[in-house]
Structure formats: C-alpha cells, structure tokens
Design a protein around this motif. Sequence first.
Motif, PDB file in Angstrom:
ATOM      1  N   ALA A  17       1.343  -0.874   0.304  1.00  0.00           N
ATOM      2  CA  ALA A  17      -0.072   0.171   0.280  1.00  0.00           C
ATOM      3  C   ALA A  17       0.567   0.887  -0.196  1.00  0.00           C
ATOM      4  CB  ALA A  17      -0.608  -0.385   0.804  1.00  0.00           C
ATOM      5  N   LEU A  18       2.163   1.169   0.983  1.00  0.00           N
ATOM      6  CA  LEU A  18       2.801   2.521   1.095  1.00  0.00           C
ATOM      7  C   LEU A  18       3.573   2.598  -0.716  1.00  0.00           C
ATOM      8  CD1 LEU A  18       4.643   2.307   4.162  1.00  0.00           C
ATOM      9  CD2 LEU A  18       3.232   3.735   3.377  1.00  0.00           C
ATOM     10  N   VAL A  19       3.714   1.334  -1.584  1.00  0.00           N
ATOM     11  CA  VAL A  19       4.507   1.265  -2.334  1.00  0.00           C
ATOM     12  C   VAL A  19       3.655   2.069  -4.120  1.00  0.00           C
ATOM     13  CG1 VAL A  19       5.833   0.001  -4.644  1.00  0.00           C
ATOM     14  CG2 VAL A  19       6.351  -0.910  -1.960  1.00  0.00           C
ATOM     15  N   VAL A  20       2.635   1.194  -4.164  1.00  0.00           N
ATOM     16  CA  VAL A  20       2.062   1.796  -5.285  1.00  0.00           C
ATOM     17  C   VAL A  20       1.235   3.661  -4.866  1.00  0.00           C
ATOM     18  CG1 VAL A  20       1.191   0.025  -5.222  1.00  0.00           C
ATOM     19  CG2 VAL A  20      -0.797   1.404  -4.182  1.00  0.00           C
ATOM     20  N   ASP A  21       1.130   4.085  -6.061  1.00  0.00           N
ATOM     21  CA  ASP A  21      -0.359   5.033  -5.333  1.00  0.00           C
ATOM     22  C   ASP A  21      -1.322   5.933  -5.329  1.00  0.00           C
ATOM     23  OD1 ASP A  21      -0.927   3.946  -7.639  1.00  0.00           O
ATOM     24  OD2 ASP A  21      -1.373   5.429  -9.117  1.00  0.00           O
ATOM     25  N   ALA A  22      -1.362   6.916  -4.304  1.00  0.00           N
ATOM     26  CA  ALA A  22      -1.669   6.864  -3.605  1.00  0.00           C
ATOM     27  C   ALA A  22      -3.619   6.899  -4.206  1.00  0.00           C
ATOM     28  CB  ALA A  22      -1.376   8.063  -2.768  1.00  0.00           C
ATOM     29  N   GLY A  23      -3.893   5.764  -5.030  1.00  0.00           N
ATOM     30  CA  GLY A  23      -5.060   6.215  -5.763  1.00  0.00           C
ATOM     31  C   GLY A  23      -6.303   4.581  -5.593  1.00  0.00           C
ATOM     32  N   LEU A  24      -6.388   4.705  -6.381  1.00  0.00           N
ATOM     33  CA  LEU A  24      -7.217   2.914  -6.285  1.00  0.00           C
ATOM     34  C   LEU A  24      -6.299   2.114  -5.487  1.00  0.00           C
ATOM     35  CD1 LEU A  24      -9.780   2.030  -6.384  1.00  0.00           C
ATOM     36  CD2 LEU A  24      -9.379   1.422  -8.635  1.00  0.00           C
ATOM     37  N   SER A  25      -5.249   1.558  -6.158  1.00  0.00           N
ATOM     38  CA  SER A  25      -4.574   0.041  -5.968  1.00  0.00           C
ATOM     39  C   SER A  25      -4.575   0.642  -4.475  1.00  0.00           C
ATOM     40  CB  SER A  25      -3.236   0.601  -6.877  1.00  0.00           C
ATOM     41  OG  SER A  25      -2.914   0.725  -8.057  1.00  0.00           O
ATOM     42  N   THR A  26      -3.822   1.355  -3.706  1.00  0.00           N
ATOM     43  CA  THR A  26      -3.535   1.979  -2.468  1.00  0.00           C
ATOM     44  C   THR A  26      -5.258   1.015  -1.702  1.00  0.00           C
ATOM     45  OG1 THR A  26      -2.368   3.919  -2.490  1.00  0.00           O
ATOM     46  CG2 THR A  26      -3.100   3.134  -0.552  1.00  0.00           C
ATOM     47  N   LEU A  27      -5.997   1.366  -1.997  1.00  0.00           N
ATOM     48  CA  LEU A  27      -7.454   0.902  -1.357  1.00  0.00           C
ATOM     49  C   LEU A  27      -7.552  -0.080  -1.346  1.00  0.00           C
ATOM     50  CD1 LEU A  27     -10.181   2.277  -0.587  1.00  0.00           C
ATOM     51  CD2 LEU A  27     -11.051   2.508  -2.747  1.00  0.00           C
TER      52      LEU A  27
END
Length: 128
Positions: free
Chosen positions: A55-65
């Motif tokens: 969650a920290l690595v991926v961009d702050a968007g749908l992937s983090t969710l």
Amino acid sequence: MTPTEIAVVVLAAGGVFFATVAAVGLVRLPDLYTRAHATSKSETLGAVLTLAAVALVVDAGLSTLKAGLLLLFMFLTNPTAAHAITRAAAEQGIEPWTVTTDAESKSESETGTEPDAETPSSTEVDES
C-alpha cells in the motif's frame, strides 16, 4: 533512502519474517491445534505487514484502496478460518498432542488401558 522507502523495507522484512515463522511452526509443531495457532497468528501478521508495504509503494489511488481492503480481508478471515478448522477438529474428537512419561506409557502398554484420571500421578505433590 527516503523515509517511505525505509518504511516499505521494514514492513516487507517484517512480513517475510512472520511468514517464515508461520512456515517453521507448520513444519515443526506436533499437532493440528498448535500448528493452527502458530500459522494463524504469524501468517496473518506477515500478510498484513506485506500488504501494508504494498500500500505504501503503489500510488495513492485505487491501488492503495485495494491493498487496504485486502489487508482488512486478510486480517478478518485468516483467524476466523483457523478457528473454524480447529473447532471442527475438536468436534470430530481429534485429541491434542500430549507428553506422556515413561512410567505412564509403560503402564499403558502392560495393562492396555490409560491411567485413571482421578488417581494422582507420581509427579503430583501432596501438599496436605
């Protein structure tokens, strides 16, 4: 290294550590109940730490969710599944592994019966 990268490395290393502990517990422990205890707790923590790193690595968007929802799903389902498996085993009459002394196993083999639960064993101390 940035603080985010350090956090990702620490979380991923923690996840790998607890996943390894779960694997060792699965291989080394003697019965279903102790194996379920080791794997449910350690594997859940390993998965949660690893998904937190993702969650920290991926961009702050749908992937983090999505990673956060997976984290929550793993946190809720792993212990529940382990509990269901051990409860089913207990209902089927699977006995937990116990250690017997040489004297107890010798008396069982000679008489063909198990020691009486009401009779105090030689290891119990009478404090009267």
